[in-house]
Design a protein around this motif. Structure first.
Motif, short mmCIF file in Angstrom:
data_model
loop_
_atom_site.label_atom_id
_atom_site.label_comp_id
_atom_site.label_asym_id
_atom_site.label_seq_id
_atom_site.Cartn_x
_atom_site.Cartn_y
_atom_site.Cartn_z
N ASN A 13 1.01 -1.33 -0.17
CA ASN A 13 -0.05 -0.16 -0.32
C ASN A 13 0.62 1.52 0.06
O ASN A 13 1.77 1.50 0.62
CB ASN A 13 -1.01 -0.12 1.38
CG ASN A 13 -1.53 1.32 1.41
OD1 ASN A 13 -1.66 2.02 0.89
ND2 ASN A 13 -2.42 1.05 2.66
N VAL A 23 -4.81 5.94 4.19
CA VAL A 23 -5.77 5.39 4.49
C VAL A 23 -5.27 3.55 4.61
O VAL A 23 -4.01 2.83 3.45
CB VAL A 23 -6.80 5.16 3.48
CG1 VAL A 23 -7.99 4.00 3.98
CG2 VAL A 23 -7.59 6.23 3.90
N TYR A 25 -5.91 -0.92 4.15
CA TYR A 25 -6.71 -1.48 3.57
C TYR A 25 -6.94 -2.80 3.90
O TYR A 25 -6.23 -3.25 4.47
CB TYR A 25 -6.41 -1.28 1.48
CG TYR A 25 -6.27 0.07 0.96
CD1 TYR A 25 -8.08 0.76 0.96
CD2 TYR A 25 -5.21 1.11 0.71
CE1 TYR A 25 -7.74 1.84 0.66
CE2 TYR A 25 -5.61 1.88 0.56
CZ TYR A 25 -7.09 2.61 0.15
OH TYR A 25 -6.93 3.60 -0.51
N GLU A 62 -11.39 0.29 2.19
CA GLU A 62 -10.92 1.05 3.64
C GLU A 62 -11.21 -0.52 4.33
O GLU A 62 -11.96 -0.81 4.79
CB GLU A 62 -11.62 2.14 3.62
CG GLU A 62 -11.24 3.00 2.36
CD GLU A 62 -11.50 4.38 2.90
OE1 GLU A 62 -11.67 4.78 4.02
OE2 GLU A 62 -11.72 5.66 2.27
N HIS A 63 -10.20 -0.40 4.89
CA HIS A 63 -10.31 -1.67 6.58
C HIS A 63 -10.70 -0.87 7.42
O HIS A 63 -11.35 -0.05 7.81
CB HIS A 63 -9.08 -0.63 7.33
CG HIS A 63 -8.74 -2.04 8.47
ND1 HIS A 63 -8.55 -3.38 8.89
CD2 HIS A 63 -8.66 -0.96 10.05
CE1 HIS A 63 -8.79 -3.73 9.73
NE2 HIS A 63 -8.68 -2.48 10.57
N VAL A 73 -12.86 -0.45 -3.46
CA VAL A 73 -12.40 1.08 -3.63
C VAL A 73 -11.63 0.98 -4.84
O VAL A 73 -11.53 1.34 -6.13
CB VAL A 73 -10.77 1.41 -2.47
CG1 VAL A 73 -10.82 2.72 -2.83
CG2 VAL A 73 -12.01 1.47 -1.44
N VAL A 94 -6.28 8.84 -2.04
CA VAL A 94 -7.40 8.41 -1.59
C VAL A 94 -8.42 8.12 -2.57
O VAL A 94 -9.55 7.51 -2.82
CB VAL A 94 -7.92 8.28 -0.24
CG1 VAL A 94 -8.38 7.72 0.66
CG2 VAL A 94 -6.34 7.96 0.82
#
Length: 191
Positions: A13, A23, A25, A62-63, A73, A94
């Motif tokens: 990431n 962010v 993921y 997104e986590h 995403v 993002v």
């Protein structure tokens, strides 16, 4: 150290906004109910995940987001071939995540050497070369969006990134340890 006797992938990431916000993921493969990799934070590289050869769909969220409640995403379909190792890399911002795929060079690493793989994902340096701290040219040109590999002696390196068309102009630097017999991947990215 990576061998070349199985099929696998790993995920990285490097998604970052211009203001520096990031962010984490979650990565799902083939619409699985559970994550393959969870909470992959900025600059994190996951362990390798071994799979059978075949087609795979990678979706990132997104986590903490539940996939059944929202769209991914970013998604990408990839064919993992026999004895292939892939790096799936999330890049961009993002609001605009892009998934890129790079195949590791798994040819045998010669005795007493290492393999350096360099990926160029910085638009500010569209083409650069790589020199060692001793001024030895390791790689003459890495174009934007490409990965180039080279066998080098193992050890600690302070790499100088130079303009590919004007090697006397240093445009960046990176440091890494490249262990003997290993494959080391360096990703150069950013605005």
């Amino acid at each position: 150290m990576r061998g070349n006797d199985s099929n696998r992938f790993r995920f990285m990431n490097i998604v970052e906004n211009e203001d520096g916000t990031t962010v984490a993921y979650d990565v799902y493969v083939n619409q699985a109910v559970t994550t393959t990799f969870e909470d992959v934070s900025f600059r994190q590289v996951t362990h390798e995940f071994v799979v059978a050869p075949g087609d795979y769909v990678f979706d990132i969220f997104e986590h903490g987001v539940i996939p059944s409640n929202t769209s991914a995403v970013a998604s990408i379909e990839v064919n993992i071939e026999e004895s292939q190792s892939l790096l799936i890399l999330a890049s961009g911002s993002v609001d605009s995540v892009e998934l890129l795929v790079f195949a590791d060079d798994l040819t045998p690493v010669p005795v007493n050497t290492s393999r350096l793989q360099v990926i160029n994902l910085t638009e500010t340096i569209p083409e650069f070369g790589v020199f060692s701290q001793a001024g030895i040219q390791l790689i003459d040109r890495v174009n934007y969006g490409a990965m180039v590999s080279r066998n080098i002696p193992g050890g600690n390196y302070a790499f100088s990134l130079v303009d590919a068309d004007n090697p006397s102009q240093i445009v960046g630097s990176a440091e890494d340890f490249v262990g003997s017999g290993q494959i080391e991947t360096v990703v150069i990215y950013g605005q």
